[in-house]
Structure formats: structure tokens, C-alpha cells
Design a protein around this motif. Structure first.
Motif, mmCIF file in Angstrom:
data_model
loop_
_atom_site.group_PDB
_atom_site.id
_atom_site.type_symbol
_atom_site.label_atom_id
_atom_site.label_comp_id
_atom_site.label_asym_id
_atom_site.label_seq_id
_atom_site.Cartn_x
_atom_site.Cartn_y
_atom_site.Cartn_z
ATOM 1 N N GLY A 119 0.869 -1.229 -0.040
ATOM 2 C CA GLY A 119 -0.125 -0.051 -0.138
ATOM 3 C C GLY A 119 0.790 1.255 0.019
ATOM 4 N N VAL A 120 2.104 1.193 -0.212
ATOM 5 C CA VAL A 120 3.126 2.245 -0.327
ATOM 6 C C VAL A 120 3.669 2.395 -1.691
ATOM 7 N N VAL A 121 3.504 3.661 -2.395
ATOM 8 C CA VAL A 121 4.167 4.002 -3.414
ATOM 9 C C VAL A 121 5.551 4.431 -3.166
ATOM 10 N N THR A 122 6.757 3.905 -3.857
ATOM 11 C CA THR A 122 8.049 4.315 -3.828
ATOM 12 C C THR A 122 8.532 5.155 -4.916
ATOM 13 N N LEU A 123 9.173 6.143 -4.765
ATOM 14 C CA LEU A 123 9.772 6.952 -5.683
ATOM 15 C C LEU A 123 11.228 7.383 -5.538
ATOM 16 N N LYS A 124 11.896 7.211 -6.449
ATOM 17 C CA LYS A 124 13.217 7.814 -6.366
ATOM 18 C C LYS A 124 13.256 9.441 -6.962
ATOM 19 N N LEU A 125 13.160 10.217 -6.292
ATOM 20 C CA LEU A 125 13.133 11.724 -6.437
ATOM 21 C C LEU A 125 14.226 12.401 -7.433
ATOM 22 N N ARG A 126 13.771 13.313 -8.238
ATOM 23 C CA ARG A 126 15.118 13.766 -8.939
ATOM 24 C C ARG A 126 15.920 14.367 -8.278
ATOM 25 N N GLU A 127 15.850 14.776 -6.717
ATOM 26 C CA GLU A 127 16.945 15.199 -5.801
ATOM 27 C C GLU A 127 17.727 14.162 -5.529
ATOM 28 N N GLY A 128 17.546 12.759 -5.447
ATOM 29 C CA GLY A 128 18.223 11.715 -5.356
ATOM 30 C C GLY A 128 17.648 10.857 -4.354
ATOM 31 N N GLN A 129 16.901 11.597 -3.393
ATOM 32 C CA GLN A 129 16.416 10.595 -2.189
ATOM 33 C C GLN A 129 15.330 9.819 -2.764
ATOM 34 N N MET A 130 14.750 9.151 -1.769
ATOM 35 C CA MET A 130 13.604 8.345 -1.817
ATOM 36 C C MET A 130 12.613 8.701 -1.250
ATOM 37 N N ALA A 131 11.239 8.628 -1.698
ATOM 38 C CA ALA A 131 9.983 8.800 -1.226
ATOM 39 C C ALA A 131 8.946 7.969 -1.040
ATOM 40 N N ARG A 132 8.473 7.436 0.149
ATOM 41 C CA ARG A 132 7.688 6.521 0.380
ATOM 42 C C ARG A 132 6.041 7.031 0.609
ATOM 43 N N ILE A 133 5.319 7.029 -0.174
ATOM 44 C CA ILE A 133 3.982 7.613 -0.273
ATOM 45 C C ILE A 133 2.793 6.558 -0.008
ATOM 46 N N PRO A 134 1.929 6.642 1.008
ATOM 47 C CA PRO A 134 0.830 5.890 1.291
ATOM 48 C C PRO A 134 -0.059 6.109 0.218
ATOM 49 N N LEU A 135 -0.642 4.864 -0.434
ATOM 50 C CA LEU A 135 -1.523 5.057 -1.610
ATOM 51 C C LEU A 135 -2.597 5.902 -1.219
ATOM 52 N N ALA A 136 -3.080 5.640 0.100
ATOM 53 C CA ALA A 136 -4.338 6.490 0.463
ATOM 54 C C ALA A 136 -4.413 7.658 0.620
ATOM 55 N N LYS A 137 -2.804 8.436 0.587
ATOM 56 C CA LYS A 137 -2.772 9.637 0.490
ATOM 57 C C LYS A 137 -2.365 10.513 -0.760
ATOM 58 N N ILE A 138 -2.632 9.706 -1.704
ATOM 59 C CA ILE A 138 -2.363 10.061 -2.920
ATOM 60 C C ILE A 138 -3.297 10.589 -3.678
ATOM 61 N N ALA A 139 -3.731 12.013 -3.877
ATOM 62 C CA ALA A 139 -4.895 12.529 -4.583
ATOM 63 C C ALA A 139 -4.811 12.463 -5.959
ATOM 64 N N LYS A 140 -3.744 12.567 -6.641
ATOM 65 C CA LYS A 140 -3.591 12.425 -7.996
ATOM 66 C C LYS A 140 -1.842 11.897 -8.416
ATOM 67 N N ALA A 141 -2.069 11.101 -9.415
ATOM 68 C CA ALA A 141 -0.607 10.547 -9.966
ATOM 69 C C ALA A 141 -0.748 10.414 -11.450
ATOM 70 N N ASN A 142 0.347 11.015 -12.141
ATOM 71 C CA ASN A 142 0.496 10.850 -13.587
ATOM 72 C C ASN A 142 1.704 10.751 -14.118
ATOM 73 N N LEU A 143 1.804 9.982 -15.175
ATOM 74 C CA LEU A 143 2.856 9.880 -15.817
ATOM 75 C C LEU A 143 3.629 11.342 -16.310
ATOM 76 N N GLU A 144 4.857 11.442 -16.364
ATOM 77 C CA GLU A 144 5.396 12.879 -16.779
ATOM 78 C C GLU A 144 6.173 12.417 -18.194
ATOM 79 N N PHE A 145 5.938 13.120 -19.215
ATOM 80 C CA PHE A 145 6.469 13.124 -20.533
ATOM 81 C C PHE A 145 7.757 13.952 -20.327
ATOM 82 N N GLU A 146 8.921 13.203 -20.659
ATOM 83 C CA GLU A 146 10.217 13.895 -20.701
ATOM 84 C C GLU A 146 10.578 14.358 -22.235
ATOM 85 N N PHE A 147 10.773 15.470 -22.306
ATOM 86 C CA PHE A 147 11.294 16.172 -23.670
ATOM 87 C C PHE A 147 12.657 15.890 -24.084
#
Length: 159
Positions: free
Chosen positions: A131-159
Motif C-alpha cells: 500500500g506504499v508507492v516508492t519514488l526515487k526523487l529527482r533530487e536523489g532521495q527516496m519517497a515512500r507515499i501511502p497510496l491512501a494519501k495520493i490525490a493524483k498521480a500521472n506519468l510525466e513526459f520528458e522532452f
């Protein structure tokens, strides 16, 4: 019929139709735009959705809605691809798009492993576990975000 009830009923009907076409329902919007209601289906399939796919779904789903006739207001039906910034709605999306750049917005402030408190995160999706989404942030650190706290999540397109 309340908007939530319309969305629930449309979801059930659309998922049935789309599964027979080997497509998936990504999202539904049912909202007022100007003076009119718009019922917007976002659909996808392996390899991507085409304009012909959208036209086919629009024709077939329009017929289903005409037969079911449960939406009392006048509305416009639109069928579209989810686009480059596809929303992540289902738990399976967080595994399917592992390794992709995503933007996550939370309802409440969440602290990353460096102690930064924020509501918006941009990073590479590592996955979903327990139930926890894990991201490797652009700044280098990790973030663990409970799915229940996510209001919105989207793929981001890189140019």
C-alpha cells in the motif's frame, strides 16, 4: 441520478464493452462544461489507442447508453486516449509503469527520506508494495507515499 451514480454505472458498462475489445478503461469524467454535461471516457490498450479505436468505442458505447437510458441530462459523449500524462488510477498501474517518471500530488504533507515535507513529488516510480508507492526523487532521495494519501498521480513526459 447523482453524478457518482452515473459514473459508477458508466464504469460497469464501459468495462464490459472494453474488455471484449481488449481495451481498458483508464478514467471517466462526467462534468459540466459551460451549459452542457460531458461524459468523457479515457481508454487504452496494449500498443496504444488509435483514432479508429476511439471512434469504434464511441459508436458502440453510444448505442449502449441509448438502450440503458439512465442519464437524465443532455450530455456529449467523448472517447479519448489518456494522453502522454496518463493518470495512474489502479494499483496495477504502479507496477506497470515502474521505472517511468511520475508526478504525485498528495492530500496531506508527506515527508521524504531527507526530511523534506511536501505535497508534490516528481521522480522515477520504483513500484508499489504494502500500500506504499516508492519514488526515487529527482533530487536523489527516496519517497515512500501511502497510496491512501495520493490525490493524483500521472506519468510525466520528458522532452
Amino acid at each position: 441520478m447523482a453524478k457518482d451514480e452515473v459514473v459508477d454505472r458508466v464504469t460497469a458498462l464501459a468495462e464490459s464493452l472494453l474488455s471484449s475489445q481488449e481495451m481498458e478503461l483508464v478514467d471517466i469524467e462526467y462534468k459540466r462544461e459551460g451549459r452542457h454535461m460531458v461524459l468523457r471516457l479515457f481508454v487504452d490498450k496494449a500498443g496504444g489507442i488509435t483514432l479508429d479505436d476511439c471512434a469504434l468505442v464511441s459508436r458502440e458505447f453510444s448505442e449502449i447508453l441509448d438502450v440503458e437510458d439512465f442519464i437524465s441530462e443532455n450530455y456529449t459523449l467523448e472517447v479519448s486516449s489518456p494522453g502522454l500524462n496518463r493518470p495512474l488510477k489502479r494499483e496495477s498501474d504502479y507496477e506497470r509503469y515502474r521505472g517511468r517518471l511520475v508526478k504525485v500530488r498528495t492530500y496531506d504533507v508527506v515527508e521524504d527520506e531527507a526530511g523534506n515535507r511536501r505535497k508534490t513529488f516528481l521522480g522515477d516510480l520504483e513500484g508499489l508494495a504494502g500500500g506504499v508507492v516508492t519514488l526515487k526523487l529527482r533530487e536523489g532521495q527516496m519517497a515512500r507515499i501511502p497510496l491512501a494519501k495520493i490525490a493524483k498521480a500521472n506519468l510525466e513526459f520528458e522532452f
